[in-house]
Design an enzyme around this catalytic site. Structure first.
Site, PDB file in Angstrom:
ATOM      1  N   ARG A  63     -10.587 -17.741 -39.183  1.00 46.67           N
ATOM      2  CA  ARG A  63      -8.788 -17.213 -40.463  1.00 46.67           C
ATOM      3  C   ARG A  63      -9.621 -16.003 -40.239  1.00 46.67           C
ATOM      4  O   ARG A  63      -8.338 -14.981 -39.940  1.00 46.67           O
ATOM      5  CB  ARG A  63      -8.711 -17.902 -41.336  1.00 46.67           C
ATOM      6  CG  ARG A  63      -8.117 -18.959 -41.686  1.00 46.67           C
ATOM      7  CD  ARG A  63      -8.800 -19.732 -43.088  1.00 46.67           C
ATOM      8  NE  ARG A  63     -10.288 -20.415 -42.653  1.00 46.67           N
ATOM      9  CZ  ARG A  63     -10.693 -21.145 -41.909  1.00 46.67           C
ATOM     10  NH1 ARG A  63      -9.256 -22.374 -41.196  1.00 46.67           N
ATOM     11  NH2 ARG A  63     -11.231 -21.456 -41.729  1.00 46.67           N
ATOM     12  N   THR A  64     -10.255 -15.397 -40.910  1.00 51.18           N
ATOM     13  CA  THR A  64     -10.291 -13.077 -41.256  1.00 51.18           C
ATOM     14  C   THR A  64     -10.997 -12.502 -39.256  1.00 51.18           C
ATOM     15  O   THR A  64      -9.926 -12.687 -39.684  1.00 51.18           O
ATOM     16  CB  THR A  64     -11.927 -13.502 -41.452  1.00 51.18           C
ATOM     17  OG1 THR A  64     -11.803 -14.618 -42.938  1.00 51.18           O
ATOM     18  CG2 THR A  64     -12.058 -12.033 -42.431  1.00 51.18           C
ATOM     19  N   LYS A  91     -30.436  -8.586 -27.429  1.00 46.63           N
ATOM     20  CA  LYS A  91     -32.249  -7.425 -27.167  1.00 46.63           C
ATOM     21  C   LYS A  91     -33.109  -7.285 -28.114  1.00 46.63           C
ATOM     22  O   LYS A  91     -33.785  -5.869 -27.618  1.00 46.63           O
ATOM     23  CB  LYS A  91     -31.622  -6.920 -25.325  1.00 46.63           C
ATOM     24  CG  LYS A  91     -31.557  -7.336 -24.683  1.00 46.63           C
ATOM     25  CD  LYS A  91     -30.264  -6.089 -23.622  1.00 46.63           C
ATOM     26  CE  LYS A  91     -29.667  -6.969 -22.726  1.00 46.63           C
ATOM     27  NZ  LYS A  91     -28.774  -5.925 -22.215  1.00 46.63           N
ATOM     28  N   ARG A 113     -18.478  -9.062 -40.480  1.00 42.92           N
ATOM     29  CA  ARG A 113     -18.761  -9.984 -41.371  1.00 42.92           C
ATOM     30  C   ARG A 113     -20.612 -10.358 -41.311  1.00 42.92           C
ATOM     31  O   ARG A 113     -20.732 -10.602 -39.963  1.00 42.92           O
ATOM     32  CB  ARG A 113     -18.332 -11.599 -40.820  1.00 42.92           C
ATOM     33  CG  ARG A 113     -18.933 -12.915 -40.728  1.00 42.92           C
ATOM     34  CD  ARG A 113     -17.589 -13.668 -41.359  1.00 42.92           C
ATOM     35  NE  ARG A 113     -17.040 -14.037 -41.811  1.00 42.92           N
ATOM     36  CZ  ARG A 113     -16.084 -15.059 -41.941  1.00 42.92           C
ATOM     37  NH1 ARG A 113     -16.370 -16.095 -41.994  1.00 42.92           N
ATOM     38  NH2 ARG A 113     -14.895 -14.551 -43.403  1.00 42.92           N
ATOM     39  N   HIS A 141     -15.802 -11.221 -50.866  1.00 43.24           N
ATOM     40  CA  HIS A 141     -15.275 -10.988 -49.480  1.00 43.24           C
ATOM     41  C   HIS A 141     -14.474 -11.060 -49.887  1.00 43.24           C
ATOM     42  O   HIS A 141     -13.425 -11.523 -50.461  1.00 43.24           O
ATOM     43  CB  HIS A 141     -15.400 -13.355 -48.757  1.00 43.24           C
ATOM     44  CG  HIS A 141     -14.641 -13.465 -47.701  1.00 43.24           C
ATOM     45  ND1 HIS A 141     -13.678 -12.415 -46.755  1.00 43.24           N
ATOM     46  CD2 HIS A 141     -14.206 -14.318 -47.283  1.00 43.24           C
ATOM     47  CE1 HIS A 141     -12.887 -13.283 -45.734  1.00 43.24           C
ATOM     48  NE2 HIS A 141     -13.964 -14.057 -45.862  1.00 43.24           N
TER      49      HIS A 141
END
Ligand code: CP
Length: 322
Positions: A63-64, A91, A113, A141
């Protein structure tokens, strides 16, 4: 297009804890204006034309991430979907170096996120572009909190009711939930009466210091609730000792049709997704008439358009003044 809100001067959206009520209302008002754009045959406005929004998702999302991409596109921005798994993060490149390099390509906003709480706050100190928190660990959030509040307010306004004074119950793994924290900060500022409910191991009394009630008995609080927000059980963040058995959890804290029958008939049911159907919420409830779960997703687009528009706009104004 709405005019840039004079109340909103922040380049970043990092959390709801630090926002004033006026700032939360500025985002919600802007989202209400922008929601209409998605109903047009040509779903675009030129507000962020020439700007670039980069999605940096170090954790999975449906969703986000999609919602931020679409929100940026509807504002006519270019979108860079950064793929962490195929990047130089593998890396050993640090989060700060990754963000600085992306910014050096002329990016105006980074949507991040990350599994670590505080990662967006760290980025906001090392880059000059806007940083939007799309979920940091167990911390916050903020756009999920805002879209939940937007959905509750919109639904209740249609019924001639106000958000202030509503009894909102948030159920589940409160300790590990960034959605719960953003809901708590935002809803209490808006004047809602919030109760958090869950097993004692996942819903400690310490949450009372957030200005909410704490209960371990869902059946005792549901009959008074106007809104119930069912949280996903986050197995990826849980220790087995903190979680009862699946059967026990559903028996005590799952929202089933039988439990819903004990609620006010006009209660509304939210869930941030993704859902564990049959665990925290039954399919009949998730897809039933009291559910506003897909409305939350629709509203998320308008809220994220508003957040991008306000933050990128405020940052451009601030940088033109130095
Ligand atoms: N609600 C939420 O954050 O969903 P995603 O993990 O799919 O983005």
């Amino acid at each position: 297009m709405p005019t840039l809100d004079r109340i909103w001067t922040r380049p970043h959206l990092l959390d709801l804890e630090s926002l004033s009520l006026a700032e939360i209302n500025a985002i919600l008002d802007t989202a209400r204006s922008l929601k209409e754009v998605s109903t047009r045959s040509i779903k675009k406005v030129p507000a962020l034309r020439g700007k670039v929004v980069a999605n940096l998702f170090f954790e999975d999302s449906t969703r986000t991430k999609t919602s931020f991409s679409l929100a940026a596109q509807r504002l006519s921005a270019d979108v860079l979907d950064f793929s962490v798994s195929t990047s130089s993060v593998s890396k050993g490149e640090t989060l700060q170096d990754t963000a600085r390099n992306i910014e050096a390509m002329g990016v105006d906003a980074i949507v991040v996120r990350h599994r670590n709480s505080g990662a967006p706050h760290l980025l906001a100190q090392v880059v000059g572009c806007s940083v939007i928190n799309a979920g940091d660990g167990c911390h916050e959030h903020p756009t999920q909190g805002l879209l939940d509040i937007f959905t509750i307010q919109e639904t209740m306004t249609q019924r001639g009711r106000q958000l202030a004074g509503l009894k909102v119950v948030i159920v589940g793994d409160i300790s590990n939930s960034r959605v719960a924290r953003s809901n708590i900060w935002g809803l209490t500022k808006m004047g809602a009466q919030v109760t958090v409910v869950g097993p004692a191991t996942l819903c400690p009394r310490t949450f009372e210091s957030f200005g909410v009630k704490v209960s371990h008995d869902l059946d005792a609080v549901l009959p008074q609730a106007d809104v119930v927000n069912m949280l996903r059980v986050q197995f990826e963040r849980l220790t087995s000792s903190a979680f009862p058995s699946l059967r026990e959890y559903t028996k005590s804290f799952g929202l089933t049709s039988d439990r819903l029958a004990t609620c006010k008939p006009d209660i509304i049911v939210l869930h941030p997704g993704p859902m564990n159907r049959g665990l925290e919420i039954s399919t009949a409830v998730a897809d039933g008439p009291q559910s506003v779960i897909l409305t939350q997703v629709t509203n998320g687009l308008a809220v994220r358009m508003a957040v991008l528009y306000l933050c990128v706009g405020a940052n451009a104004v601030a940088r033109s003044n130095v």
